[in-house]
Design a protein around this motif. Sequence first.
Motif, PDB file in Angstrom:
ATOM      1  N   GLY A  53       0.926  -1.415   0.180  1.00 26.12           N
ATOM      2  CA  GLY A  53      -0.160   0.407  -0.317  1.00 26.12           C
ATOM      3  C   GLY A  53       0.523   1.412   0.091  1.00 26.12           C
ATOM      4  O   GLY A  53       0.088   2.282  -0.453  1.00 26.12           O
ATOM      5  N   SER A  54       2.123   1.015   0.399  1.00 30.85           N
ATOM      6  CA  SER A  54       3.010   2.355   0.337  1.00 30.85           C
ATOM      7  C   SER A  54       3.682   2.805  -1.242  1.00 30.85           C
ATOM      8  O   SER A  54       3.373   1.580  -2.436  1.00 30.85           O
ATOM      9  CB  SER A  54       4.218   2.448   1.076  1.00 30.85           C
ATOM     10  OG  SER A  54       5.003   3.298   0.875  1.00 30.85           O
ATOM     11  N   LEU A  55       3.705   4.002  -1.828  1.00 26.15           N
ATOM     12  CA  LEU A  55       4.334   4.822  -2.634  1.00 26.15           C
ATOM     13  C   LEU A  55       5.712   4.442  -2.679  1.00 26.15           C
ATOM     14  O   LEU A  55       5.703   5.473  -3.847  1.00 26.15           O
ATOM     15  CB  LEU A  55       3.072   6.102  -2.804  1.00 26.15           C
ATOM     16  CG  LEU A  55       1.408   5.679  -3.629  1.00 26.15           C
ATOM     17  CD1 LEU A  55       1.259   6.910  -3.882  1.00 26.15           C
ATOM     18  CD2 LEU A  55       1.289   4.713  -4.586  1.00 26.15           C
ATOM     19  N   HIS A  56       6.464   4.617  -1.933  1.00 22.36           N
ATOM     20  CA  HIS A  56       7.312   4.660  -1.334  1.00 22.36           C
ATOM     21  C   HIS A  56       8.051   5.711  -2.152  1.00 22.36           C
ATOM     22  O   HIS A  56       9.065   5.908  -3.046  1.00 22.36           O
ATOM     23  CB  HIS A  56       8.322   3.238  -2.643  1.00 22.36           C
ATOM     24  CG  HIS A  56       7.504   2.181  -2.093  1.00 22.36           C
ATOM     25  ND1 HIS A  56       8.016   1.507  -0.313  1.00 22.36           N
ATOM     26  CD2 HIS A  56       6.608   1.534  -2.338  1.00 22.36           C
ATOM     27  CE1 HIS A  56       7.353   0.626  -0.693  1.00 22.36           C
ATOM     28  NE2 HIS A  56       6.455   0.468  -1.246  1.00 22.36           N
ATOM     29  N   CYS A  57       8.197   7.292  -2.018  1.00 26.21           N
ATOM     30  CA  CYS A  57       7.820   8.609  -2.791  1.00 26.21           C
ATOM     31  C   CYS A  57       8.031   8.256  -3.821  1.00 26.21           C
ATOM     32  O   CYS A  57       9.385   8.418  -4.813  1.00 26.21           O
ATOM     33  CB  CYS A  57       9.418   8.358  -2.409  1.00 26.21           C
ATOM     34  SG  CYS A  57       9.320   8.777  -0.078  1.00 26.21           S
ATOM     35  N   ASP A  58       6.781   7.664  -4.609  1.00 26.61           N
ATOM     36  CA  ASP A  58       6.536   7.451  -6.313  1.00 26.61           C
ATOM     37  C   ASP A  58       7.912   6.440  -6.333  1.00 26.61           C
ATOM     38  O   ASP A  58       8.780   6.688  -7.525  1.00 26.61           O
ATOM     39  CB  ASP A  58       6.603   8.747  -7.301  1.00 26.61           C
ATOM     40  CG  ASP A  58       6.167   8.795  -8.588  1.00 26.61           C
ATOM     41  OD1 ASP A  58       5.615   7.047  -8.401  1.00 26.61           O
ATOM     42  OD2 ASP A  58       6.063   9.796  -8.864  1.00 26.61           O
ATOM     43  N   ASP A  59       8.283   5.752  -6.001  1.00 29.97           N
ATOM     44  CA  ASP A  59       8.942   4.722  -6.148  1.00 29.97           C
ATOM     45  C   ASP A  59      10.748   5.611  -6.450  1.00 29.97           C
ATOM     46  O   ASP A  59      11.477   4.728  -7.048  1.00 29.97           O
ATOM     47  CB  ASP A  59       7.963   4.245  -7.797  1.00 29.97           C
ATOM     48  CG  ASP A  59       8.266   2.554  -7.425  1.00 29.97           C
ATOM     49  OD1 ASP A  59       8.028   2.275  -6.321  1.00 29.97           O
ATOM     50  OD2 ASP A  59       7.175   2.558  -8.373  1.00 29.97           O
TER      51      ASP A  59
END
Length: 294
Positions: free
Chosen positions: A241-247
Motif C-alpha cells: 500500500g505504500s507509494l515509496h515516494c513514487d518509487d
Amino acid sequence: MGLVLAGRRRLPPLLLALLLACKPYSPCDEEAACVSPSTSSGEATVSGESSSGESSSGDGSSSSGSTAVDSGSDAGTNGQTDSTDSTGTTSTGAPAVCGDGDVDPGEECDDGNTDDADACPPTCLRDRWVFVTAATHKPDFGGAEGADSLCRQYALQSGRADDTWKSFKAWVSDSTTDIRDRLTPGVLARYVRTDGVVVARGVDQFFSGTLEASISVDEFGAPQEGGVITGTRPDGTAVPGSLHCDDWTFVGDQLSLHYGVITATDEAWTMPSDMDFNPTACGASWRLYCIEGA
C-alpha cells in the motif's frame, strides 16, 4: 557269396547299401541338448541359447575356461571400482573438503582450517560486505537501481573494494519489486561490516527479522546512527500500500516512506512497528543499507 579282392571278402551289394544308409549313433538322439559350435564369436549354442562360458574345441569336447560372473560393478584393471555420480561423471578422487587447503570447485577460499574467526569461514565462501552509507540522500535517487548505483560508488570510494564489487544492492523495495527478489538467493557466506563484525550468516538471515549485529558502520568503518530508507518489511517484502515516494523519484510532504533504525538488530533494523512515526514524509534525507551480492 561275394567276390574276394586282394585277400578280402567283398560284401554283397545289398548289404553294403544297407550299411551306408544307416545313420551313425549320436548322443543327440537321446539328449535334448546338443552342442554346436558358433562360427562368429567362438561361443557355443545350447538349445538355442548362448553359453558365455564354453566353446567347442572341435573334437566334441568343451574348453576348460571358466565363465566370468557379472557382479553388477564395473571393476578396473587393479580390482578397484570407479564411482559415477548422477550426472554420469566418473570420479576417482576424494570428495572436496572445506579446510584441506585446496580451493576446490564450489569453494571461494580455503585457508587449511575451519576457524570461524578468520577471513575464510568453515563454508569456504568468502565474506560479503554490508554497510550503511556515510552520506545521506533525499528519496529521489532514481528508483531501486539508482540506489544500487550509489552503493557501488561508495564501495569503490572507500578504498576497500575494486571493480568486482559491481553486484552491490541497496536494501530498498518499491511498488513492483521486493528486495528479497533482488538479492542473490541461497548464498551461505557470512555478511560482515567493514569493521569485520558479522551481521548475518547467509543471505536468508536478512529475511528472518533478526541480525547478528546492527548495520551501524559505514563504508569507511565509522559508526553511524539514525534512520535509513528501506520501504521493506522484516521478511524482505515491500510494505504493501505504500507509494515509496513514487518509487524513489519524489521529494515532498505529499507522499511517505518507511524506514529502518540503523542501530537495531530486531525487526526495527528494517521497519519499526510504531506506526505513529513510521511511515514519514518524503522530505528528509536518509542513509542507505548496502549489501554485496554474489
